[in-house]
Design a protein around this motif. Sequence first.
Motif, mmCIF file in Angstrom:
data_model
loop_
_atom_site.group_PDB
_atom_site.id
_atom_site.type_symbol
_atom_site.label_atom_id
_atom_site.label_comp_id
_atom_site.label_asym_id
_atom_site.label_seq_id
_atom_site.Cartn_x
_atom_site.Cartn_y
_atom_site.Cartn_z
ATOM 1 N N SER A 82 0.822 -1.217 0.000
ATOM 2 C CA SER A 82 0.000 0.000 0.000
ATOM 3 C C SER A 82 0.855 1.265 0.000
ATOM 4 O O SER A 82 0.520 2.258 0.647
ATOM 5 C CB SER A 82 -0.943 0.000 1.210
ATOM 6 N N TYR A 301 4.434 -1.919 -3.719
ATOM 7 C CA TYR A 301 3.568 -1.715 -4.884
ATOM 8 C C TYR A 301 2.264 -2.496 -4.779
ATOM 9 O O TYR A 301 1.346 -2.267 -5.577
ATOM 10 C CB TYR A 301 4.320 -2.079 -6.158
ATOM 11 N N LEU A 304 -1.382 -0.844 -5.180
ATOM 12 C CA LEU A 304 -1.314 0.413 -5.923
ATOM 13 C C LEU A 304 -1.864 0.234 -7.338
ATOM 14 O O LEU A 304 -2.034 -0.883 -7.830
ATOM 15 C CB LEU A 304 0.131 0.914 -5.987
ATOM 16 N N THR A 305 -2.123 1.344 -8.006
ATOM 17 C CA THR A 305 -2.611 1.327 -9.380
ATOM 18 C C THR A 305 -1.485 0.923 -10.322
ATOM 19 O O THR A 305 -0.357 1.414 -10.194
ATOM 20 C CB THR A 305 -3.127 2.726 -9.767
ATOM 21 N N PRO A 306 -1.729 0.032 -11.278
ATOM 22 C CA PRO A 306 -0.686 -0.337 -12.246
ATOM 23 C C PRO A 306 -0.118 0.893 -12.939
ATOM 24 O O PRO A 306 -0.840 1.852 -13.236
ATOM 25 C CB PRO A 306 -1.420 -1.247 -13.224
ATOM 26 N N GLY A 307 1.187 0.863 -13.184
ATOM 27 C CA GLY A 307 1.840 1.992 -13.839
ATOM 28 C C GLY A 307 3.328 1.984 -13.572
ATOM 29 O O GLY A 307 3.891 0.985 -13.098
ATOM 30 N N TYR A 309 6.562 3.605 -11.599
ATOM 31 C CA TYR A 309 6.903 4.304 -10.361
ATOM 32 C C TYR A 309 8.408 4.535 -10.310
ATOM 33 O O TYR A 309 9.189 3.817 -10.964
ATOM 34 C CB TYR A 309 6.456 3.499 -9.141
ATOM 35 N N PRO A 321 -0.786 -4.635 -14.914
ATOM 36 C CA PRO A 321 -2.162 -4.940 -14.498
ATOM 37 C C PRO A 321 -2.314 -6.346 -13.920
ATOM 38 O O PRO A 321 -3.203 -6.591 -13.105
ATOM 39 C CB PRO A 321 -2.958 -4.782 -15.795
#
Length: 415
Positions: A82, A301, A304-307, A309, A321
Amino acid sequence: MSKWTCMAVWPLGIFLLIAACFPVKSERLKICGLSYIDGLPICIETANGLIASISRPERLPAGTPPLYLAPGLFDNQVNGGSGVYFSSENPLTPDEIRKVVRSQWSAGVTSFLPTLTSHTRQVLKRNLEALARWSGYPEFRGTIPGFHLEGPYISPEDGYRGAHARQFVREPDVEELMELQRAAGNKILTVTLAPERPGAMELIRWCTQDGIVVALGHHNASAGTIRTAVRNGARIATHLGNGCANLIHRHENPLWPQLADDSLMISIIADGFHLTAEEIKTFYKVKGAGKIVITSDITRYAGLTPGIYSTADGRKIELTPAGKVQYPAQGVLAGSALAVDTGVKKVMNFTGASLEEVIRMSSTNVARLYGLEDRGRLREGMRADIILFSLGRHKLDIHRTFVAGALVFEQDARK
């Protein structure tokens, strides 16, 4: 279940005063479900955070959903979640620890070891002090029995070093570890190291005498060095098959001797990315359910939202995803974003292991390894760490989690 939250970093005295006024609810409960061992009805009564009695009725009480009942899961390698990183260069806060604890509860994890990876002595000491200070907070109900130090005494070689930053890797140092253990309030339960490093055998012997479980990981040790490490007290191989170079000698490599040593347990990351189904199936056939620990190696991670960092040192990390964590430029893994409830189900899918066996690998074995005889099983007098769940396609579907007799997570019935 307590409804209060504390979203700010309170002074210690005020924080503890609030905790005393608003504790997590713990009462005498009767919890019924289907035994994870035989699938037949079982009812457990709890009192004072412990299992008071166990009964085996012919049928579940009216209105009780047919969910499996098992001891809570125990993850020995949790780097964060988180957005929280236990090896952060910024001071840890109680709210950050709370975020990870609650996310673990939702995955059916009732015990876990916060894991600190290779870093400076200053950062490791400060973060261990923070964890020691806050992990014993009553709200967490003993969910964090100790800590895992993964590094900094690992191989500096590319591949074997894994995602650990090279500048923080160093030779084993008994004096440094003693200082870190004092900072941790003597709660470092396990240390992952490379046995081929100078001074490693001395450190293994010291850890063994001090009650710290030595794990072999992120190393390129020979068969002889591995045998010597085991004779000196090493007991488990950390995430076998990972923390290893992609190109290795087909005969002379660290994998075979660790698999061949019957006295050495292994942990595995079964998120579907770190190991292939064939590897996990082979490890299971060789070691058996009694010598395997299913772990997550979960990182900040998770959740968290995929992407893409950025790390503190400027490196780019991609969370896909599907839940894969990797360095996008090289496609190299950088930990996991999937909790151990996923690994448990994938091991069942890959190997055909029974539910009883995978719970043993993800709960009982871990508690036994660290000498925590009060958890990991369902017996009278043990901690009432209990989960109710169904079997999803890719993970355990956790419905309720009880920690020391308190309901700490309940799935939203509307979902």
